[in-house]
Design an enzyme around this catalytic site. Structure first.
Site, PDB file in Angstrom:
ATOM      1  N   TYR A 124       0.830  -1.209   0.000  1.00 52.47           N
ATOM      2  CA  TYR A 124       0.000   0.000   0.000  1.00 52.47           C
ATOM      3  C   TYR A 124       0.868   1.265   0.000  1.00 52.47           C
ATOM      4  CZ  TYR A 124      -3.437  -3.452   1.663  1.00 52.47           C
ATOM      5  OH  TYR A 124      -4.223  -4.567   1.834  1.00 52.47           O
ATOM      6  N   ASN A 127      -9.574   2.351 -12.736  1.00 49.22           N
ATOM      7  CA  ASN A 127      -8.484   3.026 -12.031  1.00 49.22           C
ATOM      8  C   ASN A 127      -8.946   3.503 -10.652  1.00 49.22           C
ATOM      9  OD1 ASN A 127      -7.132   2.631 -14.394  1.00 49.22           O
ATOM     10  ND2 ASN A 127      -7.383   4.718 -15.144  1.00 49.22           N
ATOM     11  N   HIS A 140     -13.064  -0.552  -8.960  1.00 50.48           N
ATOM     12  CA  HIS A 140     -12.022  -1.079  -8.078  1.00 50.48           C
ATOM     13  C   HIS A 140     -11.794  -0.189  -6.853  1.00 50.48           C
ATOM     14  CE1 HIS A 140     -10.341  -3.507 -11.721  1.00 50.48           C
ATOM     15  NE2 HIS A 140     -11.324  -4.125 -11.126  1.00 50.48           N
ATOM     16  N   CYS A 172     -12.341   0.841   6.941  1.00 52.48           N
ATOM     17  CA  CYS A 172     -12.339  -0.141   8.028  1.00 52.48           C
ATOM     18  C   CYS A 172     -13.254  -1.292   7.639  1.00 52.48           C
ATOM     19  CB  CYS A 172     -12.814   0.495   9.335  1.00 52.48           C
ATOM     20  SG  CYS A 172     -12.997  -0.726  10.661  1.00 52.48           S
ATOM     21  N   GLY A 190      -7.622   2.997 -23.056  1.00 49.86           N
ATOM     22  CA  GLY A 190      -6.466   2.647 -22.239  1.00 49.86           C
ATOM     23  C   GLY A 190      -6.620   1.347 -21.488  1.00 49.86           C
ATOM     24  N   SER A 226      -7.244  -3.159 -22.229  1.00 48.65           N
ATOM     25  CA  SER A 226      -7.562  -4.254 -23.131  1.00 48.65           C
ATOM     26  C   SER A 226      -8.800  -4.984 -22.623  1.00 48.65           C
ATOM     27  CB  SER A 226      -6.380  -5.213 -23.231  1.00 48.65           C
ATOM     28  OG  SER A 226      -6.003  -5.635 -21.938  1.00 48.65           O
TER      29      SER A 226
END
Ligand code: ZN
Length: 262
Positions: free
Chosen positions: A75, A110, A127, A135, A195, A197
């Site tokens: 991270y 993204n 995502h 939390c 941007g 595939s």
């Protein structure tokens, strides 16, 4: 498939613009390639983040639950790459399309917040987002600060003291907003794939869903993908392939599309 090479104005571009302007529900799907021009290398590239921190070893939910110290090594590395980056002309072009009323919605894989920084309003971050910490025990989120990625300590939830993680979808967690996206995609008649595939689920299903209903696929990528050409090099699902640097091709296409016709 018709290919439009960067910077060359031809009849394919004119045709693509005309069809784009007559689409009723155009949408866009973006991936890592749109942010490369902002200095965020694709995590999946040969020298990308996943080459250094293998996802199986660092980026799963299981690793975070069992060994948050180890997960935070990844991270912190991710934070260093993403924090402070600025949107590029491709992000701005999409925000312009949206504010001109030419884009129904945007789906991004993204987590870098660059669409929002460019002024984009309506989007689905499947995502998650890297701007918050989350939390998993009580569901609270808090705004991320640079110091979270500099300190050796793992930040803890203020309410329940559980270790926090970035509000991004780890391997082993469900992607977000899928029902809403499927409902929008079922009405979408033109999908811009930018941007990416689109090989990773659920993004991988979306172009085909649009195509099967008779919609058009406009692809903006540097090289051919499985969308523009399947593995046997037969034609794929892409109708118009804008080949080149998305930070130039996309603004060029958007400028043509927003031009006032006399
Ligand atoms: Zn908590």
């Amino acid at each position: 498939m018709k290919t439009i090479i960067s910077g060359i104005f031809d009849k394919h571009l004119t045709e693509a613009v005309v069809k784009f302007k007559s689409a009723s529900k155009p949408m866009a799907l973006t991936g890592a390639g749109i942010s490369v021009g902002s200095g965020i290398p694709d995590f999946r590239s040969v020298d990308g983040l996943w080459a250094i921190y293998s996802p199986e070893e660092y980026a799963t939910l299981e690793v975070f639950m069992q060994n948050p110290q180890k997960a935070w090594e990844l991270y912190r590395a991710m934070g260093k790459i993403i924090l402070g980056k600025k949107p590029n002309p491709a992000h701005k072009a999409l925000a312009d399309l949206e504010s001109a009323g030419f884009l129904n919605n945007l789906i991004t894989q993204n987590v870098d917040n660059l669409h929002q920084l460019a002024g984009h309003k309506e989007l689905f971050e499947i995502h998650g987002d890297h701007q918050h910490l989350q939390c998993l025990q009580c569901g609270k989120t808090m705004k991320v600060k640079e110091e979270h990625y500099q300190s050796k300590n793992i930040p803890q939830c203020e309410s329940c003291f559980f270790p926090l993680k970035p509000n991004v979808v780890l391997f082993g967690e469900s992607v977000r907003h899928l029902d809403e996206i499927h409902s929008l995609i079922s009405r979408c008649d033109l999908l811009m794939v930018i941007g990416t595939s689109a090989q990773v689920y659920p993004a991988s299903d979306l172009p085909m869903m649009v195509k099967q209903k008779g919609g058009l696929i406009y692809e903006f990528n540097k090289d051919l993908t499985s969308l523009s050409s399947d593995e046997s090099w037969q034609p794929g699902v892409t109708d118009y392939f804008f080949k080149g640097d998305v930070t130039m091709d996309l603004p060029g296409f958007v400028a043509e599309s927003l031009k006032k016709t006399p």
